[in-house]
Design a protein around this motif. Structure first.
Motif, PDB file in Angstrom:
ATOM      1  N   THR A   1       0.763  -1.163   0.202  1.00 44.71           N
ATOM      2  CA  THR A   1      -0.037  -0.051  -0.119  1.00 44.71           C
ATOM      3  C   THR A   1       0.931   1.343  -0.176  1.00 44.71           C
ATOM      4  N   HIS A   2       2.167   1.282   0.686  1.00 44.92           N
ATOM      5  CA  HIS A   2       2.524   2.514   0.858  1.00 44.92           C
ATOM      6  C   HIS A   2       4.391   2.180   0.750  1.00 44.92           C
ATOM      7  N   TYR A   3       4.837   3.268   0.472  1.00 41.28           N
ATOM      8  CA  TYR A   3       6.636   3.283   0.397  1.00 41.28           C
ATOM      9  C   TYR A   3       6.989   4.464   1.060  1.00 41.28           C
ATOM     10  N   ILE A   4       8.317   4.146   1.209  1.00 39.67           N
ATOM     11  CA  ILE A   4       9.215   5.446   1.648  1.00 39.67           C
ATOM     12  C   ILE A   4      10.536   5.359   0.957  1.00 39.67           C
ATOM     13  N   SER A   5      10.890   6.324   0.136  1.00 36.88           N
ATOM     14  CA  SER A   5      12.512   6.111  -0.364  1.00 36.88           C
ATOM     15  C   SER A   5      13.566   5.940   0.465  1.00 36.88           C
ATOM     16  N   LEU A   6      14.445   5.304   0.144  1.00 29.20           N
ATOM     17  CA  LEU A   6      15.699   5.378   0.918  1.00 29.20           C
ATOM     18  C   LEU A   6      16.326   6.788   1.362  1.00 29.20           C
ATOM     19  N   TRP A   7      16.180   7.397   0.554  1.00 24.59           N
ATOM     20  CA  TRP A   7      16.529   8.804   0.732  1.00 24.59           C
ATOM     21  C   TRP A   7      15.935   9.457   1.754  1.00 24.59           C
ATOM     22  N   GLU A   8      14.452   9.523   1.876  1.00 25.39           N
ATOM     23  CA  GLU A   8      13.750   9.728   2.915  1.00 25.39           C
ATOM     24  C   GLU A   8      13.809   9.292   4.107  1.00 25.39           C
ATOM     25  N   SER A   9      14.348   7.922   3.969  1.00 29.68           N
ATOM     26  CA  SER A   9      14.479   7.171   5.237  1.00 29.68           C
ATOM     27  C   SER A   9      15.865   7.507   6.103  1.00 29.68           C
ATOM     28  N   LEU A  10      16.584   8.433   5.543  1.00 27.00           N
ATOM     29  CA  LEU A  10      17.857   8.785   6.057  1.00 27.00           C
ATOM     30  C   LEU A  10      17.726   9.406   7.257  1.00 27.00           C
ATOM     31  N   GLN A  11      16.484   9.931   7.587  1.00 24.11           N
ATOM     32  CA  GLN A  11      16.428  10.807   8.834  1.00 24.11           C
ATOM     33  C   GLN A  11      16.076   9.894   9.955  1.00 24.11           C
ATOM     34  N   CYS A  12      15.917   8.397   9.751  1.00 27.98           N
ATOM     35  CA  CYS A  12      15.987   7.421  10.713  1.00 27.98           C
ATOM     36  C   CYS A  12      17.227   6.896  10.903  1.00 27.98           C
ATOM     37  N   ALA A  13      18.377   6.950  10.222  1.00 27.28           N
ATOM     38  CA  ALA A  13      19.453   6.380  10.280  1.00 27.28           C
ATOM     39  C   ALA A  13      20.174   6.700  11.598  1.00 27.28           C
ATOM     40  N   GLU A  14      20.831   5.818  12.297  1.00 29.17           N
ATOM     41  CA  GLU A  14      21.384   6.150  13.594  1.00 29.17           C
ATOM     42  C   GLU A  14      22.315   7.232  13.685  1.00 29.17           C
ATOM     43  N   THR A  15      23.028   7.574  12.435  1.00 31.82           N
ATOM     44  CA  THR A  15      23.980   8.666  12.639  1.00 31.82           C
ATOM     45  C   THR A  15      24.386   9.090  11.204  1.00 31.82           C
TER      46      THR A  15
END
Length: 603
Positions: free
Chosen positions: A349-363
């Motif tokens: 149903t939904h997606y989030i791009s890798l680029w948008e996910s970077l704000q969730c990366a540890e560091t």
């Protein structure tokens, strides 16, 4: 009351409490089986006519960060050993510290590789001090479970297949003493394959052999190495492991039974590796590199007597029939087969791009030169162990991008988020189109699994392990993102803004769907028409998917599902489909019978 006499190897046969004893064992790794199924799998082992469980102990799971120890829930080794004892099974413990096992870095923690001088499996002080600290925590947990203390442990293995490595003459003595000094008092064993038998032993320790066929005379060689001692095949290879991009391995059941019958007729003790392989969940698969790097699949089905999901096979039934003739008493009835089902396909149903996910990366970390995964200042400075690392830098021209073989192990190459190529061990150059404007070069580098066997162990740093060049000029000023995709990362991702799949996705991306379940039941998750990535169900990392096969479905244990909605997240690198499918059974592409292959390779 006299002390119980444990397993002894003082003549041509074993004795236990003074009576003749034959080890009929099977390997089942607690860390490859959901805890909810430990009892089921051990009961099935016993019902096949076996009397002994063997298991490795993976250091990298029990000490994921230096000084941080995990021995609970799925990693409750003591509970697993006690359960075996309650079910009437003896236990042979194989605590390593190196285990091989087609497991990332042979079970050694990746933070050891932060030491640039590290020499694994030697008496190098950086290694021995880490082993001592780990054994200080591990061994006291298992000493109360030894036979002399009323527990089921009758033998303990000293390291694993050291004869095939043999870089330090003092090392095996060090490991032996590390066990004895911490209270291990049961029979000590070593195990080696054909190549390592001559130099894998250590004084006062019984040698055993690993094999699949009798063609090479290994049993006779073992008898000559230690006359008047009991003979044991510590790893009778019931099948074989799989690597990505090659056929699924099987080993003929009639041929296996024929060889096992000959071993038993000769009075030899045996342990089946594997009796039940299970799954290398998460990013824990290892890799082979005996000239060519080959990462292993997440499935560790192994064509063993029990399948990855715990089903009986022809091998199981033939083996049970054979072993019943060697048993002095009737063997127990096998437990009922567990139900499985193929759930209806679900729509993403939904997606989030890798680029948008970077704000969730540890560091986010910046340095002039690329930094390998293990040396990143993350996880309390223990570095990144698994998953992906994103390396980004700005470029001002085009030309030949050359990895100089510094990509470990596979990199997607992007210019301003547009995929332009893939770098790996075979492909080390990508052409970058000319442009005078500033552009962002991104390399998403995947650790596909550290080598678990052989001389390459010391060189298993991942990510970018050296310079990459553009027209022979080393690139500088990198920004690095740790994408280890731990449960905490997936949980953070859920709270972000996801886009409806009605919009064309930008790859790589995370895709989300919901599986509605009434009664949680085992199943296999399939991704036809997807390409490559990782699957998470309710935060559990099921492992990797890759269209090259041979593995075509991922085992999803019922205990990891819940009644109602179940969140499925698929990380996909290149190409997603609209649906996620399910099957009742593990599915493979092409299959090859290893009984037609003359090899003396390695576990």
């Amino acid at each position: 009351m006299s002390e119980r006499q444990g397993l002894r190897a003082d003549s041509t046969h074993f004795t236990l409490d003074g009576a003749p004893f034959r080890i009929l064992g099977g390997s089942i790794h607690y860390f490859r089986v959901p805890r909810a199924y430990w009892r089921d799998r051990l009961l099935k082992l016993k019902a096949c006519g076996l009397n002994t469980l063997t298991t490795y102990v993976p250091w990298n799971l029990h000490e994921p960060e230096r000084g941080v120890y995990l021995f609970q829930e799925e990693l409750d080794l003591e509970a697993y050993i006690r359960l075996a004892g309650e079910l009437g099974l003896w236990v042979i413990l194989r605590p390593g510290p190196y285990i091989c096992a087609e497991w990332d870095l042979g079970g050694l923690p990746s933070w050891l590789l932060q030491d640039k001088k590290m020499k694994l499996r030697t008496t190098y002080s950086g290694f021995t001090s880490a082993v001592n600290s780990y054994f200080d925590k591990l061994i006291p947990r298992v000493t109360p479970l030894q036979y002399k203390n009323g527990g089921p442990i009758i033998a303990v293995q000293v390291e694993n297949e050291y004869g095939s490595y043999a870089k330090d003459e003092q090392y095996m003595s060090f490991i032996k003493e590390a066990l004895l000094s911490r209270g291990i008092s049961e029979l000590l064993l070593t195990s080696d394959n054909h190549d390592g038998m001559n130099c894998g032993g250590v004084d006062g320790v019984l040698q055993t052999v690993n094999l699949q066929k009798l063609t090479f005379g290994d049993v006779q060689h073992l008898a000559e190495l230690q006359p008047q001692k009991p003979l044991m095949v510590m790893e009778y290879w019931s099948g074989w492991f799989d690597v990505w991009g090659e056929p699924h391995h099987v080993f003929s059941a009639p041929e296996m039974i024929s060889i096992v019958r000959e071993l038993l007729d000769r009075g030899i003790s045996i342990n089946f590796y594997m009796f039940h392989g299970g799954t290398s969940f998460g990013f824990m698969n290892g890799a082979l590199d005996l000239g060519t790097y080959k990462p292993q699949t997440s499935s560790y089905d192994y064509d063993a007597p029990l399948t990855e999901s715990g089903d009986y096979t022809t091998k199981y039934h033939l083996l049970r029939s054979l072993l019943s003739t060697y048993s002095n008493e009737p063997i127990s009835e096998p437990p009922a087969v567990q139900s499985r089902r193929a759930y209806e396909p679900l729509t993403v149903t939904h997606y989030i791009s890798l680029w948008e996910s970077l704000q969730c990366a540890e560091t986010l970390f910046r340095a002039d030169d690329p930094v390998n995964m293990e040396s990143l200042p993350v996880n309390h400075n223990n570095g990144q162990s698994y998953g992906y690392t994103l390396y980004q830098t700005d470029i001002y021209s085009g030309g030949d991008l050359n990895s100089r073989n510094h990509v470990r192990d596979r990199a997607l190459v992007f210019i301003d988020r547009e995929l332009i190529g893939v770098l790996d061990y075979r492909t080390q150059k990508v052409k970058i189109p000319q442009s005078k404007s500033e552009r962002t070069l991104s390399l998403l580098v995947e650790n596909c699994g550290r080598v678990n066997y052989g001389p390459a162990l010391d060189n298993q740093q991942k990510g970018l392990v050296g310079d990459i060049t553009l027209d022979n000029v080393p690139l500088k000023k990198f920004t690095m993102h740790c994408l280890d995709m731990k449960t905490s990362f997936i949980n953070r991702l859920q709270s972000q803004k996801w886009t409806s799949v009605g919009t064309k996705p930008t790859y790589p991306a995370f895709f989300r769907g919901s599986l509605v379940v009434d009664q949680p039941t085992d199943t296999f998750l399939k991704l036809p028409n997807w390409n490559k990535g990782v699957v998470f169900v309710n935060g559990h990392n099921l492992g990797r998917h890759w269209s090259v096969g041979p593995q075509k479905a991922l085992y999803l244990p019922g205990p990891w599902l819940r009644s109602g909605d179940n969140e499925i997240v698929v990380f996909e690198e290149l190409k997603a489909a609209e649906t996620i499918s399910f099957a009742e059974n593990l599915e493979y592409g092409k299959t090859v019978d290893v009984s037609t292959q003359l090899f003396c390779t390695l576990i």
